[in-house]
Design an enzyme around this catalytic site. Sequence first.
Site, PDB file in Angstrom:
ATOM      1  N   LYS A  19      34.706  31.976  35.247  1.00 51.79           N
ATOM      2  CA  LYS A  19      34.546  30.616  35.790  1.00 51.79           C
ATOM      3  C   LYS A  19      33.190  30.036  35.391  1.00 51.79           C
ATOM      4  O   LYS A  19      33.108  28.901  34.927  1.00 51.79           O
ATOM      5  CB  LYS A  19      34.668  30.621  37.323  1.00 51.79           C
ATOM      6  N   ARG A  94      36.698  28.766  48.344  1.00 51.20           N
ATOM      7  CA  ARG A  94      37.122  30.168  48.303  1.00 51.20           C
ATOM      8  C   ARG A  94      38.002  30.507  49.498  1.00 51.20           C
ATOM      9  O   ARG A  94      38.447  31.655  49.610  1.00 51.20           O
ATOM     10  CB  ARG A  94      35.897  31.053  48.337  1.00 51.20           C
ATOM     11  N   ARG A 133      27.931  42.407  32.882  1.00 49.78           N
ATOM     12  CA  ARG A 133      27.371  41.049  32.942  1.00 49.78           C
ATOM     13  C   ARG A 133      25.844  41.075  33.057  1.00 49.78           C
ATOM     14  O   ARG A 133      25.287  41.800  33.856  1.00 49.78           O
ATOM     15  CB  ARG A 133      27.975  40.305  34.140  1.00 49.78           C
ATOM     16  N   ARG A 166      23.131  41.325  38.289  1.00 46.18           N
ATOM     17  CA  ARG A 166      23.205  40.970  39.706  1.00 46.18           C
ATOM     18  C   ARG A 166      23.394  42.228  40.542  1.00 46.18           C
ATOM     19  O   ARG A 166      24.222  43.073  40.203  1.00 46.18           O
ATOM     20  CB  ARG A 166      24.388  40.014  39.926  1.00 46.18           C
ATOM     21  N   ARG A 177      34.246  42.787  46.458  1.00 47.71           N
ATOM     22  CA  ARG A 177      34.395  41.349  46.199  1.00 47.71           C
ATOM     23  C   ARG A 177      35.809  41.034  45.722  1.00 47.71           C
ATOM     24  O   ARG A 177      36.372  39.987  46.057  1.00 47.71           O
ATOM     25  CB  ARG A 177      33.356  40.893  45.169  1.00 47.71           C
TER      26      ARG A 177
HETATM   27  P1  ADP Z   1      32.770  34.373  37.073  1.00 46.86           P
HETATM   28  O1  ADP Z   1      31.853  33.178  37.108  1.00 46.86           O
HETATM   29  O2  ADP Z   1      34.204  33.997  37.182  1.00 46.86           O
HETATM   30  O3  ADP Z   1      32.371  35.445  38.046  1.00 46.86           O
HETATM   31  P2  ADP Z   1      31.523  34.867  34.459  1.00 46.86           P
HETATM   32  O4  ADP Z   1      31.687  33.580  33.755  1.00 46.86           O
HETATM   33  O5  ADP Z   1      30.172  35.184  34.999  1.00 46.86           O
HETATM   34  O6  ADP Z   1      32.637  35.028  35.621  1.00 46.86           O
HETATM   35  O7  ADP Z   1      32.001  36.025  33.463  1.00 46.86           O
HETATM   36  C1  ADP Z   1      31.927  37.404  33.846  1.00 46.86           C
HETATM   37  C2  ADP Z   1      31.491  38.244  32.642  1.00 46.86           C
HETATM   38  O8  ADP Z   1      32.547  38.255  31.689  1.00 46.86           O
HETATM   39  C3  ADP Z   1      30.251  37.717  31.919  1.00 46.86           C
HETATM   40  O9  ADP Z   1      29.510  38.819  31.481  1.00 46.86           O
HETATM   41  C4  ADP Z   1      30.834  36.914  30.743  1.00 46.86           C
HETATM   42  O10 ADP Z   1      29.960  36.917  29.619  1.00 46.86           O
HETATM   43  C5  ADP Z   1      32.121  37.683  30.438  1.00 46.86           C
HETATM   44  N1  ADP Z   1      33.243  36.832  30.006  1.00 46.86           N
HETATM   45  C6  ADP Z   1      33.550  35.571  30.428  1.00 46.86           C
HETATM   46  N2  ADP Z   1      34.676  35.129  29.829  1.00 46.86           N
HETATM   47  C7  ADP Z   1      35.110  36.132  29.025  1.00 46.86           C
HETATM   48  C8  ADP Z   1      36.224  36.305  28.125  1.00 46.86           C
HETATM   49  N3  ADP Z   1      37.143  35.330  27.955  1.00 46.86           N
HETATM   50  N4  ADP Z   1      36.333  37.471  27.453  1.00 46.86           N
HETATM   51  C9  ADP Z   1      35.421  38.462  27.638  1.00 46.86           C
HETATM   52  N5  ADP Z   1      34.351  38.376  28.447  1.00 46.86           N
HETATM   53  C10 ADP Z   1      34.190  37.228  29.139  1.00 46.86           C
HETATM   54  P1  AMP Z   2      29.585  34.138  42.874  1.00 48.05           P
HETATM   55  O1  AMP Z   2      28.289  33.836  42.200  1.00 48.05           O
HETATM   56  O2  AMP Z   2      30.560  33.012  42.836  1.00 48.05           O
HETATM   57  O3  AMP Z   2      30.179  35.450  42.407  1.00 48.05           O
HETATM   58  O4  AMP Z   2      29.223  34.332  44.422  1.00 48.05           O
HETATM   59  C1  AMP Z   2      28.315  35.326  44.854  1.00 48.05           C
HETATM   60  C2  AMP Z   2      28.410  35.499  46.365  1.00 48.05           C
HETATM   61  O5  AMP Z   2      28.001  34.293  47.026  1.00 48.05           O
HETATM   62  C3  AMP Z   2      29.796  35.791  46.921  1.00 48.05           C
HETATM   63  O6  AMP Z   2      30.143  37.176  46.848  1.00 48.05           O
HETATM   64  C4  AMP Z   2      29.654  35.305  48.371  1.00 48.05           C
HETATM   65  O7  AMP Z   2      28.918  36.214  49.152  1.00 48.05           O
HETATM   66  C5  AMP Z   2      28.793  34.060  48.188  1.00 48.05           C
HETATM   67  N1  AMP Z   2      29.623  32.852  47.937  1.00 48.05           N
HETATM   68  C6  AMP Z   2      29.671  32.110  46.794  1.00 48.05           C
HETATM   69  N2  AMP Z   2      30.527  31.088  46.925  1.00 48.05           N
HETATM   70  C7  AMP Z   2      31.048  31.174  48.173  1.00 48.05           C
HETATM   71  C8  AMP Z   2      32.014  30.416  48.895  1.00 48.05           C
HETATM   72  N3  AMP Z   2      32.620  29.346  48.358  1.00 48.05           N
HETATM   73  N4  AMP Z   2      32.311  30.804  50.164  1.00 48.05           N
HETATM   74  C9  AMP Z   2      31.691  31.852  50.722  1.00 48.05           C
HETATM   75  N5  AMP Z   2      30.799  32.633  50.109  1.00 48.05           N
HETATM   76  C10 AMP Z   2      30.474  32.308  48.828  1.00 48.05           C
END
Ligand code: ADP
Ligand code: AMP
Length: 227
Positions: A19, A94, A133, A166, A177
């Site tokens: 995302k 969420r 990541r 992270r 999660r």
């Molecule tokens: P989210 O925001 O949904 O948690 P991220 O955008 O941070 O996910 O992506 C999670 C990890 O996967 C990151 O390390 C990113 O570089 C990698 N990633 C994102 N999209 C793809 C894809 N289509 N194929 C492989 N790796 C990906």
């Molecule tokens: P993310 O960066 O989206 O993976 O979010 C990291 C953490 O932030 C999550 O595991 C939750 O603890 C908190 N968080 C982010 N977005 C939300 C949401 N919309 N509602 C509740 N908690 C959230």
Amino acid sequence: MAATSPIYIILLGAPGAGKGTQARLLAEKLSIPQVASGDLFRENLGNNTPLGLLAKGYIDRGELVPDDVTIRMVQERLHRSDAVRGAILDGFPRTIAQAEALARVLAQADRRIACVPYIRVSEKSLLARLSGRWICPICQTTYHVLYSPPKVSGICDKDGSILYQRPDDTEETARNRLQVYFQQTAPLIEYYRGKGLLVEVDGEQSIEAVQGALDDVVAQHVARLAL
Ligand code: ADP
Ligand code: AMP
């Protein structure tokens, strides 16, 4: 992609689905901000604000921060001047309660959600993505040690900062999660399908292929907003 109406796009998907990666690309393309609730919480945490301190325990455990504070935080963000033409929502809503609150906020301003792309990725890939990541602490660009590595290991391509992992991407917290996602967030897939807004995108493809698919989906729905 000219549209007169503000554009709101919700990127739905599990933690690690891509995302943030795609929200950043879409935001750049559409010239509207990426509004990532997780980034907003981490910013508050970094600044030791009362909201950051409240959120910390939930984030560390991989649980959701309570709806009331989350909704207030995102609502405030959407009212800032840079979001006047819309936003790419990443990680929000969420829960169903958050989705309903968002619907009320947008309806009050006579605004609509353009579409809700759901980036579908298998659980196995999600865990592999989260564990590899790496993030830039300054510009928040996301890398992956295998799938999207920086040019120089451990260093951000854009600003030269030292990348970090992270704390909630450890295997144990990541698994928690994902469970929280399946219980509390996955119901939004049917919620938005029922509203005719959901569009599934195959998230197992490369970053570029997912980007291409999303661009097509968004172009179609943004064109409809203008009607
Ligand atoms: P989210 O925001 O949904 O948690 P991220 O955008 O941070 O996910 O992506 C999670 C990890 O996967 C990151 O390390 C990113 O570089 C990698 N990633 C994102 N999209 C793809 C894809 N289509 N194929 C492989 N790796 C990906
Ligand atoms: P993310 O960066 O989206 O993976 O979010 C990291 C953490 O932030 C999550 O595991 C939750 O603890 C908190 N968080 C982010 N977005 C939300 C949401 N919309 N509602 C509740 N908690 C959230």
